[in-house]
Motif scaffolding. Structure first.
Motif, PDB file in Angstrom:
ATOM      1  N   LEU A   3     -15.496 -20.264 -23.150  1.00 41.46           N
ATOM      2  CA  LEU A   3     -14.408 -19.834 -22.277  1.00 41.46           C
ATOM      3  C   LEU A   3     -13.383 -19.000 -23.035  1.00 41.46           C
ATOM      4  O   LEU A   3     -12.699 -18.159 -22.453  1.00 41.46           O
ATOM      5  N   GLN A   4     -13.288 -19.218 -24.340  1.00 43.85           N
ATOM      6  CA  GLN A   4     -12.345 -18.468 -25.178  1.00 43.85           C
ATOM      7  C   GLN A   4     -12.997 -17.226 -25.794  1.00 43.85           C
ATOM      8  O   GLN A   4     -12.407 -16.585 -26.657  1.00 43.85           O
ATOM      9  N   ASN A   5     -14.221 -16.911 -25.351  1.00 47.51           N
ATOM     10  CA  ASN A   5     -14.993 -15.784 -25.903  1.00 47.51           C
ATOM     11  C   ASN A   5     -15.266 -15.968 -27.396  1.00 47.51           C
ATOM     12  O   ASN A   5     -15.336 -14.993 -28.159  1.00 47.51           O
ATOM     13  N   GLY A   6     -15.448 -17.236 -27.807  1.00 50.09           N
ATOM     14  CA  GLY A   6     -15.818 -17.544 -29.181  1.00 50.09           C
ATOM     15  C   GLY A   6     -14.696 -18.190 -29.972  1.00 50.09           C
ATOM     16  O   GLY A   6     -13.517 -17.984 -29.696  1.00 50.09           O
ATOM     17  N   GLY A  16     -16.255 -16.327 -33.678  1.00 49.92           N
ATOM     18  CA  GLY A  16     -16.896 -15.747 -32.506  1.00 49.92           C
ATOM     19  C   GLY A  16     -18.020 -16.612 -31.951  1.00 49.92           C
ATOM     20  O   GLY A  16     -18.660 -16.239 -30.963  1.00 49.92           O
ATOM     21  N   VAL A  17     -18.266 -17.776 -32.554  1.00 48.60           N
ATOM     22  CA  VAL A  17     -19.394 -18.625 -32.164  1.00 48.60           C
ATOM     23  C   VAL A  17     -19.097 -19.337 -30.848  1.00 48.60           C
ATOM     24  O   VAL A  17     -17.987 -19.833 -30.627  1.00 48.60           O
ATOM     25  N   ILE A  18     -20.098 -19.411 -29.969  1.00 49.37           N
ATOM     26  CA  ILE A  18     -19.933 -20.054 -28.661  1.00 49.37           C
ATOM     27  C   ILE A  18     -20.904 -21.220 -28.475  1.00 49.37           C
ATOM     28  O   ILE A  18     -21.035 -21.745 -27.378  1.00 49.37           O
ATOM     29  N   THR A  19     -21.585 -21.624 -29.535  1.00 45.71           N
ATOM     30  CA  THR A  19     -22.553 -22.720 -29.455  1.00 45.71           C
ATOM     31  C   THR A  19     -22.096 -23.898 -30.299  1.00 45.71           C
ATOM     32  O   THR A  19     -21.221 -23.788 -31.163  1.00 45.71           O
ATOM     33  N   GLN A  20     -22.730 -25.057 -30.051  1.00 41.17           N
ATOM     34  CA  GLN A  20     -22.398 -26.294 -30.760  1.00 41.17           C
ATOM     35  C   GLN A  20     -22.930 -26.246 -32.199  1.00 41.17           C
ATOM     36  O   GLN A  20     -23.843 -25.464 -32.511  1.00 41.17           O
ATOM     37  N   PRO A  21     -22.369 -27.094 -33.089  1.00 47.72           N
ATOM     38  CA  PRO A  21     -22.790 -27.081 -34.495  1.00 47.72           C
ATOM     39  C   PRO A  21     -24.280 -27.364 -34.699  1.00 47.72           C
ATOM     40  O   PRO A  21     -24.882 -26.857 -35.644  1.00 47.72           O
ATOM     41  N   ASN A  22     -24.885 -28.163 -33.822  1.00 48.12           N
ATOM     42  CA  ASN A  22     -26.311 -28.500 -33.966  1.00 48.12           C
ATOM     43  C   ASN A  22     -27.212 -27.576 -33.161  1.00 48.12           C
ATOM     44  O   ASN A  22     -28.376 -27.875 -32.907  1.00 48.12           O
ATOM     45  N   SER A  23     -26.672 -26.427 -32.763  1.00 49.40           N
ATOM     46  CA  SER A  23     -27.397 -25.485 -31.916  1.00 49.40           C
ATOM     47  C   SER A  23     -27.862 -24.276 -32.710  1.00 49.40           C
ATOM     48  O   SER A  23     -27.302 -23.940 -33.760  1.00 49.40           O
ATOM     49  N   THR A  24     -28.898 -23.614 -32.211  1.00 55.10           N
ATOM     50  CA  THR A  24     -29.155 -22.243 -32.655  1.00 55.10           C
ATOM     51  C   THR A  24     -27.902 -21.437 -32.332  1.00 55.10           C
ATOM     52  O   THR A  24     -27.313 -21.599 -31.271  1.00 55.10           O
ATOM     53  N   VAL A  28     -19.356 -10.670 -30.474  1.00 58.17           N
ATOM     54  CA  VAL A  28     -18.834  -9.679 -31.413  1.00 58.17           C
ATOM     55  C   VAL A  28     -18.363  -8.470 -30.612  1.00 58.17           C
ATOM     56  O   VAL A  28     -19.139  -7.901 -29.842  1.00 58.17           O
ATOM     57  N   LYS A  29     -17.115  -8.103 -30.786  1.00 60.93           N
ATOM     58  CA  LYS A  29     -16.584  -6.926 -30.092  1.00 60.93           C
ATOM     59  C   LYS A  29     -17.110  -5.679 -30.772  1.00 60.93           C
ATOM     60  O   LYS A  29     -16.906  -5.476 -31.970  1.00 60.93           O
ATOM     61  N   THR A  30     -17.800  -4.840 -30.023  1.00 60.44           N
ATOM     62  CA  THR A  30     -18.377  -3.639 -30.612  1.00 60.44           C
ATOM     63  C   THR A  30     -17.315  -2.567 -30.820  1.00 60.44           C
ATOM     64  O   THR A  30     -16.238  -2.600 -30.211  1.00 60.44           O
TER      65      THR A  30
END
Length: 404
Positions: free
Chosen positions: A359-362, A366-374, A379-381
């Motif tokens: 919800l915070q765009n990272g 910039g990470v949007i996944t959990q620590p145990n996740s792929t 990344v803003k281009t």
């Protein structure tokens, strides 16, 4: 007032617009950015901003040349004209001839023109931007930065179509890929954000805007991508269909009497999110309508997300691991809902969404996944900065070697 000729003017000339920016390649600061839009129509205008605020200049009705004159007047008023050392141009299609950015000369312009059948909606406008700026900056070095160049590292198994090989030998019919300038930028940025070595990295990237594509990038080099001979192939986009049955052309011609040009127009301009929703090609508009119960808007978003997830799953087979899935572009950077749906559909690859970070765009990386996740990240281009970097590098090389 900066009179040192060190800044780069970046030009991205489209069929009805000219995007521009003046960037200091040393500090990598954009001193001014803007767009001349609705060119050739009533209500042409320049919208630009500096470090302080956004401004608008009404042009009434302007073509590309008049718009460029207005842009140059603006730059002069902002005391930036004398600071320019070179001009960098975005060029969509460079065919197989260009694997890197290059200084523009007559031979390069001819090659860009020769690629017009491969990108009829883009290359003519890109070449027009070059021609106009040459008129007003006769002696200033100009550089072409090609969207296709980054993808020239793809192996033949990724870029060849299963059609008679003579079409490749005679006319270079193959998959080229686009958004390469964006992919170069976000690949470097993603590795920096994750603290990993780019030369030993394996990334999936999704550039999602009005035009959308995805790519598999290994050790900083493209090894597969979704857009093809033209920017029509691949993902569902704002107004482009993406992948479909090639025999649809024959069906539409037989059933509706459409010409090839008619069908090409429909698939490029009337399809994608706009075609399914019959409402808009803008994801923000569609998400708002979907939340209000518009079923076709909901369907358009569902098709968009599913096709993207399915394609990313396929591209993963080109990699040996996934260090990160990068979301970039206007939709990729800002639509938490699209990212949520795609990550949910990629659970088979080990992705687990961090709802709050998404919800915070990272998070801070910039990470949007959990620590145990792929890992997936936003990344803003910054394609303009990439063009400025390439342009400055080529100009410096030319100065160092004394080449003209």
């Amino acid at each position: 007032m900066n009179t040192t000729p060190s800044n780069i003017l970046v030009i991205n000339c489209g069929s009805s617009s000219i995007k521009f920016a003046v960037i200091n390649p040393t500090t990598e600061q954009a001193l001014i950015t803007g767009i001349a839009e609705r060119l050739g129509e009533t209500g042409s205008q320049i919208v630009w901003k500096d470090s302080q605020q956004k401004h608008t200049i009404a042009l009434t009705t302007a073509d590309h040349d008049l718009a460029m004159q207005s842009i140059l007047k603006l730059l002069a008023e902002q005391q930036l004209i004398d600071s320019l050392a070179a001009i960098g141009h975005r060029v969509v299609h460079g065919g197989e001839e260009f694997t890197h950015s290059t200084l523009i000369n007559e031979k390069v312009k001819k090659a860009i023109a020769d690629c017009q059948p491969l990108a009829p909606l883009h290359n003519p406008a890109n070449l027009l931007g070059i021609t106009i700026t040459e008129k007003y900056f006769e002696k200033m070095p100009q550089v072409a930065v090609f969207d296709t160049a980054f993808h020239q590292t793809m192996p033949a198994q990724a870029y060849l179509y299963a059609i008679p090989y003579r079409f490749y030998k005679e006319k270079s019919v193959r998959r080229y890929g686009f958004h390469g300038t964006s992919y170069r930028y976000v690949t470097t940025a993603a590795c920096q954000q994750l603290g990993i070595d780019q030369q030993h990295s394996q990334l999936l990237c999704a550039h999602l805007g009005n035009g959308c594509s995805a790519a598999a990038i290994s050790n900083g080099q493209a090894i597969d991508t979704t857009m093809g001979l033209t920017p029509l192939e691949g993902l569902v986009m704002g107004t482009r269909s993406g992948n479909l049955d090639p025999n649809l052309f024959s069906f539409l011609a037989a059933e509706y009497g459409y010409s090839l040009d008619d069908i090409s127009h429909i698939l490029n301009k009337e399809s994608g999110l706009l075609g399914i929703s019959e409402l808009s090609n803008d994801m923000r508009t569609l998400e708002e309508a979907a939340n209000q119960g518009n079923q076709q808007a909901q369907l358009a978003i569902a098709v968009f997300c599913y096709q993207l997830a399915k394609t990313l799953g396929g591209l993963a087979t080109a990699l040996t691991k996934i260090d990160g899935l990068v979301f970039t572009g206007g939709i990729g950077e800002n639509s938490s809902y699209v990212r949520q749906q795609v990550i949910k559909q990629l659970a088979i690859l080990g992705f687990k969404l961090d709802e709050q970070a998404n919800l915070q765009n990272g998070n801070e990386q910039g990470v949007i996944t959990q620590p145990n996740s792929t890992c997936a990240l936003v990344v803003k281009t910054n394609e303009e900065l990439m063009i400025a970097r390439d342009t400055a590098s080529l100009i410096n090389q030319t100065t160092a070697t004394g080449n003209d």
